[in-house]
Motif scaffolding. Structure first.
Motif, PDB file in Angstrom:
ATOM      1  N   TYR A   1       0.825  -1.210   0.000  1.00 30.14           N
ATOM      2  CA  TYR A   1       0.000   0.000   0.000  1.00 30.14           C
ATOM      3  C   TYR A   1       0.859   1.260   0.000  1.00 30.14           C
ATOM      4  O   TYR A   1       0.406   2.327  -0.380  1.00 30.14           O
ATOM      5  CB  TYR A   1      -0.912   0.001   1.245  1.00 30.14           C
ATOM      6  CG  TYR A   1      -0.142   0.326   2.492  1.00 30.14           C
ATOM      7  CD1 TYR A   1      -0.054   1.635   2.931  1.00 30.14           C
ATOM      8  CD2 TYR A   1       0.555  -0.663   3.187  1.00 30.14           C
ATOM      9  CE1 TYR A   1       0.710   1.953   4.053  1.00 30.14           C
ATOM     10  CE2 TYR A   1       1.316  -0.357   4.289  1.00 30.14           C
ATOM     11  CZ  TYR A   1       1.390   0.949   4.715  1.00 30.14           C
ATOM     12  OH  TYR A   1       2.152   1.267   5.801  1.00 30.14           O
TER      13      TYR A   1
ATOM     14  N   ASP B   1      -3.669  -8.670  -4.660  1.00 27.66           N
ATOM     15  CA  ASP B   1      -4.281  -8.374  -3.355  1.00 27.66           C
ATOM     16  C   ASP B   1      -3.494  -7.383  -2.502  1.00 27.66           C
ATOM     17  O   ASP B   1      -3.795  -7.198  -1.339  1.00 27.66           O
ATOM     18  CB  ASP B   1      -4.427  -9.677  -2.536  1.00 27.66           C
ATOM     19  CG  ASP B   1      -5.432 -10.615  -3.156  1.00 27.66           C
ATOM     20  OD1 ASP B   1      -6.014 -10.245  -4.181  1.00 27.66           O
ATOM     21  OD2 ASP B   1      -5.620 -11.720  -2.614  1.00 27.66           O
TER      22      ASP B   1
ATOM     23  N   ALA C   1      -3.337  -4.320  -1.901  1.00 26.84           N
ATOM     24  CA  ALA C   1      -3.956  -3.194  -1.198  1.00 26.84           C
ATOM     25  C   ALA C   1      -4.602  -3.593   0.128  1.00 26.84           C
ATOM     26  O   ALA C   1      -4.853  -2.757   0.975  1.00 26.84           O
ATOM     27  CB  ALA C   1      -4.996  -2.550  -2.097  1.00 26.84           C
ATOM     28  N   LEU C   2      -4.846  -4.892   0.296  1.00 32.47           N
ATOM     29  CA  LEU C   2      -5.588  -5.305   1.489  1.00 32.47           C
ATOM     30  C   LEU C   2      -4.715  -5.456   2.725  1.00 32.47           C
ATOM     31  O   LEU C   2      -5.214  -5.536   3.836  1.00 32.47           O
ATOM     32  CB  LEU C   2      -6.282  -6.645   1.234  1.00 32.47           C
ATOM     33  CG  LEU C   2      -7.326  -6.648   0.132  1.00 32.47           C
ATOM     34  CD1 LEU C   2      -7.904  -8.032  -0.038  1.00 32.47           C
ATOM     35  CD2 LEU C   2      -8.424  -5.661   0.445  1.00 32.47           C
TER      36      LEU C   2
END
Lengths: 320, 557
Positions: free
Chosen positions: B244, B301, B303-304
């Protein structure tokens, strides 16, 4: 202290006072016991309240709270600042949205579960189920968010892997704002449903069994008994819990949205608590966030009293 | 009931009155410190007579902040072999008793905030976050070091020798002369690198990429050959992984999109974001990432997962990740437990990450933005009533002999000396383990190995990694600094609009960058522009304007 003027009321008061003294004298041990929680409440609830004034003052770590300078706009500078901050307004909207959905779905869920459990004939199975459903209550949101990632991540999540294998597309449980809201609400229901059921089950046990017997004699089926005996019996409990939930409509948990959130859903996951965390605790703007906190509390109290008044009007007991 | 309530009320008022009185007493000390701007108060002067040859006649007590990294197999950061060494020798040399206060590394700013607000911050505090110090200085919570430094300069030869006037005066206010914090020395400027799986390059017979196009083709080739490279785990292939924190994890790529002729003025005005998010050209760099994401070249995935999550590291260790950008030595650090060593254990001896340098800017340079010679900021909260003892501690820890022992430890246990004089660090377990690389958490005035000779330093750094050939480290070191542009120090006094905005703006920047990377290609512009404007409207523009005015007032009169 000596405000009453007429002789009559004074003597009345004197009698009353004497009565009170006699009362206290007789039960002084009980009053002594009460002193302990009272001191606790004074120290940890009332004294901290004096710091609410930080919301109206320019905060400084080295100054005493009474000596801090009054903020601009007659002390309302930080309220104005908060309400002209778009992030705060979004946080306010999201808080209302998430709490409202929580109320809409999370509130009736334990009632329904309690009714279902109550109807189970096999007692051991009932107890076992009850224990299992309230287990998640003891999990912290950090653990639940970890579980959620393992289950719901778009490519590595177990649920989506299964869906993919069966030929369906992945469901963006956590990475699409609209889906995330439902994941958030349903995880909340899953976590708290069992725990909240306990109080309803207890209330159901309190209903006079003769009513059930009479209804059975009159030929009432299960649904009729639920509708005409259990639900009316539960009504006071439901009302009290509803009023308390309404008082929390603007309150906001921190760990739940913070742990479940990610950078893709900030448009719905930023709530007042996370706003206070980023801007206040990390950004050192303590006055601003105290103002936000005070606003939250005031709205909470208003909701609580209004809900209470409405409940009273409809013949319920209320809580205040 | 009424009566009870009134009693309660009286109690409350009484109690709060008492608190007010109590606070007043402590307040005086706070007020005293604020006067220190002008002259050093008797407290300091009196201390002078009690000190002979830089040693106190009476034992003084100070507390020092130390980061707690909570590392596996580590020792308690406030009580171990190295803290005992410090305590013992500082007591011997200066008659100062040192107590360490552990503060969790990853929430240090929050922790220090709380401690400052509660008035129990350590006498010597350390943070990477200058705005925090500035905010507290504005509230009167930080000691102005300038008068003490001036008065005791002669007693602090090692501190001045290591940091030089540059780092000591780095934050000096041009108008008031106040110094709220001194800057530790950054011994080695290396920052970030791009890493690629060397064994995959060999297997697919592609050379190390030297241009963006080659790098992109390489990622595509990784993806297309997932079956060859990963066999049954082909669906786990991640050609390029990111987190992120896109600004950090795509740094060299993004920097190559910034025009080479960026003026010093613009670099200053737009440079307040530590990921250079506002520099011109960054958007095009993010567009490239967006393109890769939509082609399936970037970890879907990413960003999670939040900060501190080990999912990505584990994917690297398991061998699923082809390339990534991260700290200059990321796959090699952590001794036996490094990503590279895990990779070798799990995948095979030949599996390996190597640093590459593919991203050229418009002028053909492999430009990267490197920091000035500054690292952590050391400051004294106003509750510090031993400023001289604290400064002497800083001087002690800046002395080559002392900091060298902390950095390399005991010969034969934590390091061995090679013939050419360079130092090879050894993996250590047990009580003499270093909780941070080269004990950086104790040597608070320096970051980076320094054994007194720059050439030996680099050689020693290269030797300091377990299970990696030194040539890989030397290469990584070279690639990390080549064509670098160093930050200059422009100090025009406090930029008030920056106060308290740091965390909120960083949060926004990460959100914009993450959302832009994962946006559908046709929505990229909308998502990026909206987020960018939101960033500006939420305080970014105010900072830009104020910095612009400050620059123009000072430099273009």
């Amino acid at each position: 202290m000596n405000g009453s003027k007429s002789e009559d009321s004074r003597s009345n008061k004197a009698i009353k006072r004497n009565k009170t003294y006699a009362y206290i004298k007789r039960y002084w041990t009980l009053y002594l016991l009460m002193l302990i929680p009272l001191i606790y409440i004074i120290i940890f609830r009332y004294i901290p309240m004096t710091y609410i004034q930080i919301a109206f003052k320019k905060y400084s770590i080295v100054q005493n709270v009474w000596e801090m300078e009054l903020a601009g706009n007659y002390g309302f500078e930080y309220f104005i600042k908060a309400f002209s901050n778009r992030d705060f307004l979004y946080a306010l909207r999201n808080t209302l949205l998430l709490n409202f959905l929580d109320l809409l779905i999370g509130f009736p869920a334990p009632i329904i579960l309690a009714l279902l459990l109550n109807e189970l004939a096999f007692k051991r199975f009932k107890r076992l189920t009850q224990t299992i459903v309230y287990m998640p209550h003891f999990l912290s949101w950090i653990i639940i968010s970890g579980l959620a990632l393992q289950l719901f991540a778009p490519t590595n999540g177990l649920v989506n892997i299964v869906l993919n294998r069966m030929g369906f597309k992945s469901i963006p449980f956590l990475n699409d704002p609209a889906h995330w809201v439902w994941t958030y609400v349903l995880l909340g229901v899953w976590q708290s449903i069992g725990w909240n059921t306990i109080i309803y089950l207890a209330a159901i046990t309190g209903i006079n069994p003769e009513l059930f017997e009479a209804a059975a004699v009159d030929g009432a089926g299960r649904f009729r008994r639920i509708w005409h005996i259990i639900l009316p019996g539960l009504r006071p409990t439901i009302v009290v819990l509803l009023i308390m939930s309404l008082g929390r409509i603007l309150g906001s948990e921190f760990d739940r949205p913070y742990a479940l959130s990610n950078k893709l859903v900030t448009s719905v996951s930023n709530v007042i608590a996370t706003f206070v965390y980023t801007n206040g605790i990390r950004g050192l703007q303590f006055s601003l966030t105290t103002a936000v906190g005070l606003f939250q509390s005031v709205i909470g109290v208003i909701f609580l009293t209004v809900a209470n008044a409405i409940a009273k009007r409809f013949g319920e007991r209320g809580i205040i | 009931m009424k009566r009870l309530f009134s009693i309660l009320l009286i109690c409350t008022l009484l109690a709060s009155g008492l608190i007010a009185c109590g606070k007043k007493i402590t307040d005086n000390t706070g007020g005293k410190d604020q006067n220190n701007n002008a002259t050093v108060t008797p407290g300091g002067g009196a201390g002078n007579e009690e000190i002979v040859d830089r040693k106190f006649t009476k034992t003084r007590k100070i507390t020092v902040e130390v980061f707690d990294r909570g590392n596996e197999g580590g020792t308690p950061p406030e009580n171990n072999f190295y803290t005992n060494f410090i305590k013992e020798v500082v007591l011997r040399d200066h008659n100062i008793e040192v107590t360490f206060v552990p503060v969790p590394r990853w929430t240090e700013v929050e922790q220090i905030n709380n401690r400052l607000a509660a008035g129990d911050a350590p006498d010597i505090c350390v943070t990477y976050d200058y705005p925090t110090i500035q905010t507290y200085a504005n509230m009167g919570g930080v000691l102005d070091l300038n008068p003490y430094l001036e008065q005791y300069k002669d007693m602090l030869p090692n501190l001045y020798g290591l940091l030089t006037e540059t780092n000591i005066n780095w934050n000096k206010n041009p108008e008031t002369g106040a110094i709220w914090a001194i800057e530790a020395r950054l011994a080695n400027p290396q920052r970030i690198n791009t890493f690629v799986r060397e064994d995959w390059l060999k297997k697919l017979n592609i050379p190390e990429p030297t241009t963006l196009e080659e790098f992109e083709d390489m990622l595509q080739t990784f993806k297309d050959n997932a079956k060859t490279l990963l066999g049954k785990d082909a669906d786990k292939m991640v050609p390029f992984s990111i987190s992120y924190d896109v600004g950090w994890r795509a740094d060299h790529l993004l920097a190559s999109y910034v025009p080479d002729n960026l003026s010093e003025k613009d670099a200053y005005i737009y440079g307040f974001d530590d990921r250079k998010f506002l520099y011109p050209g960054i958007k095009e760099g993010v567009r490239k990432l967006n393109e890769w994401y939509n082609k399936g070249l970037i970890w879907k995935d990413f960003a999670l997962y939040g900060s501190g999550d080990t999912t990505e590291d584990n994917m690297m260790k398991a061998g699923y990740v082809g390339a990534f950008i991260h700290n200059w030595d990321y796959p090699y650090r952590n001794g036996e437990d490094s990503i590279n060593n895990n990779l070798k254990r799990l995948v095979g001896e030949d599996a390996n990450y190597v640093a590459v340098m593919p991203f050229k800017n418009d002028a053909g340079f492999y430009r990267k933005f490197l920091p000035g010679p500054v690292d952590r900021k050391v400051f004294f909260p106003s509750t510090n009533d031993e400023p001289l003892a604290s400064l002497l501690y800083l001087d002690w820890i800046s002395k080559l002999e002392n900091r060298m022992f902390l950095q390399i430890g005991e010969e034969g246990v934590t390091h061995e000396k090679l013939e050419d004089g360079s130092v090879k660090m050894l993996a250590t377990k047990g009580e003499k383990i270093m909780n941070s690389p080269n004990n950086i958490d104790y040597t608070i005035t320096i970051n980076g190995l320094d054994i007194g000779d720059q050439e030996l330093n680099i050689k020693s750094i290269a030797l300091g990694y377990v299970g990696v050939d030194p040539s890989y480290i030397e290469k990584a070191y070279k690639y990390s600094v080549e064509d670098g542009r160093y930050s200059q120090n422009y100090n025009f006094g406090e930029i008030t609009s920056e106060t308290g905005m740091g965390p909120a703006l960083s949060e926004k920047r990460n959100t914009v960058l993450t959302q832009s990377v994962v946006a559908a290609p046709d929505k990229f512009d909308a998502v990026f522009d909206q987020g960018y404007n939101d960033y500006l409207n939420s305080g970014g523009q105010a900072i830009i304007d104020e910095r612009k005015t400050a620059w123009e007032n000072a430099m273009e009169q």
